[in-house]
Motif scaffolding. Structure first.
Motif, PDB file in Angstrom:
ATOM      1  N   UNK A  79      -1.960 -13.730 -10.371  1.00 42.48           N
ATOM      2  CA  UNK A  79      -1.547 -13.013  -9.163  1.00 42.48           C
ATOM      3  C   UNK A  79      -1.466 -11.521  -9.439  1.00 42.48           C
ATOM      4  N   UNK A  80      -2.047 -10.740  -8.546  1.00 44.14           N
ATOM      5  CA  UNK A  80      -1.881  -9.293  -8.573  1.00 44.14           C
ATOM      6  C   UNK A  80      -0.851  -8.953  -7.510  1.00 44.14           C
ATOM      7  N   UNK A  81       0.169  -8.234  -7.915  1.00 45.18           N
ATOM      8  CA  UNK A  81       1.301  -7.949  -7.045  1.00 45.18           C
ATOM      9  C   UNK A  81       1.447  -6.443  -6.848  1.00 45.18           C
ATOM     10  N   UNK A  82       1.973  -6.066  -5.686  1.00 42.42           N
ATOM     11  CA  UNK A  82       2.263  -4.663  -5.392  1.00 42.42           C
ATOM     12  C   UNK A  82       3.369  -4.629  -4.351  1.00 42.42           C
ATOM     13  N   UNK A  83       4.054  -3.511  -4.275  1.00 42.77           N
ATOM     14  CA  UNK A  83       5.116  -3.360  -3.274  1.00 42.77           C
ATOM     15  C   UNK A  83       4.496  -3.260  -1.880  1.00 42.77           C
ATOM     16  N   UNK A  84       5.280  -3.567  -0.875  1.00 43.34           N
ATOM     17  CA  UNK A  84       4.791  -3.467   0.508  1.00 43.34           C
ATOM     18  C   UNK A  84       4.363  -2.036   0.817  1.00 43.34           C
ATOM     19  N   UNK A  85       5.078  -1.053   0.283  1.00 44.82           N
ATOM     20  CA  UNK A  85       4.744   0.351   0.530  1.00 44.82           C
ATOM     21  C   UNK A  85       3.385   0.701  -0.085  1.00 44.82           C
ATOM     22  N   UNK A  86       3.158   0.249  -1.313  1.00 40.77           N
ATOM     23  CA  UNK A  86       1.865   0.490  -1.969  1.00 40.77           C
ATOM     24  C   UNK A  86       0.749  -0.173  -1.168  1.00 40.77           C
ATOM     25  N   UNK A  87       0.978  -1.405  -0.758  1.00 44.71           N
ATOM     26  CA  UNK A  87      -0.031  -2.125   0.030  1.00 44.71           C
ATOM     27  C   UNK A  87      -0.342  -1.358   1.307  1.00 44.71           C
ATOM     28  N   UNK A  88       0.702  -0.930   2.001  1.00 44.68           N
ATOM     29  CA  UNK A  88       0.510  -0.171   3.244  1.00 44.68           C
ATOM     30  C   UNK A  88      -0.344   1.077   2.989  1.00 44.68           C
ATOM     31  N   UNK A  89      -0.007   1.823   1.949  1.00 45.39           N
ATOM     32  CA  UNK A  89      -0.760   3.048   1.638  1.00 45.39           C
ATOM     33  C   UNK A  89      -2.226   2.739   1.332  1.00 45.39           C
ATOM     34  N   UNK A  90      -2.469   1.623   0.676  1.00 39.39           N
ATOM     35  CA  UNK A  90      -3.840   1.274   0.296  1.00 39.39           C
ATOM     36  C   UNK A  90      -4.672   0.754   1.460  1.00 39.39           C
TER      37      UNK A  90
END
Length: 176
Positions: free
Chosen positions: A101-112
């Motif tokens: 699994x590759x994980x990221x914060x919701x904020x990082x996901x939103x920015x990407x």
């Protein structure tokens, strides 16, 4: 544990496709992106499949593609963020693959993903709210992975190196 494939799962925008492209050559594997496989078979892009035939139809195509792809050996499989929603998908992928699994914060996901035009599930008025909703629904499913790696603040090459080094240290299925 003798797994022949590495399967990258995670929410949209966590870097599955770009990490897969960096990881596969390090292992001497091919990379197969489930969404690209579907697009090639259907001769349509994912957003077109969603708009013309709906999400349920897409999920059936995804299930069929995952069954086919998971039978191959020595591949890095990159999945769409929603592939984990169907237990049969995970079962098929796990039979011959190590789930990462590759994980990221919701904020990082939103920015990407905020400017992305090819994510049909985000074609909503409030993209941030939709990400939060989908993330809450899917996050527990990503936690069932064999290995998990954070992608916040890292390049795809850095994440690929971490995955590769974990295989090398642990010698999962003789991959390293």
């Amino acid at each position: 544990m003798n797994k022949q494939n590495i399967v990258l799962i995670g929410f949209m925008g966590t870097g599955k496709t770009s990490v897969g492209k960096k990881l596969a050559p390090k292992l001497g594997y091919r990379v197969i992106d489930v969404d690209l496989h579907i697009e090639s078979a259907e001769k349509k892009i994912i957003s077109q499949i969603f708009s013309e035939s709906g999400e349920a139809y897409f999920r059936e195509l995804e299930k069929k593609a995952i069954r086919e792809i998971s039978r191959q050996k020595r591949v890095v499989i990159t999945t769409g963020g929603g592939a984990v929603l169907d237990e049969e998908n995970i079962k098929a992928l796990r039979e011959n693959g190590l789930i990462v699994a590759l994980l990221a914060s919701e904020e990082t996901i939103y920015e990407r993903v905020k400017k992305s035009k090819h994510r049909p599930l985000l074609e909503k008025e409030d993209v941030k709210l939709e990400i939060e909703k989908l993330y809450r629904e899917r996050a527990p499913l990503y936690q069932t992975a064999d290995l998990k790696f954070e992608t916040d603040g890292q390049t795809s090459a850095q994440v690929a190196d971490k995955i590769f080094n974990a295989f090398k240290r642990s010698n999962f299925g003789g991959l390293a």
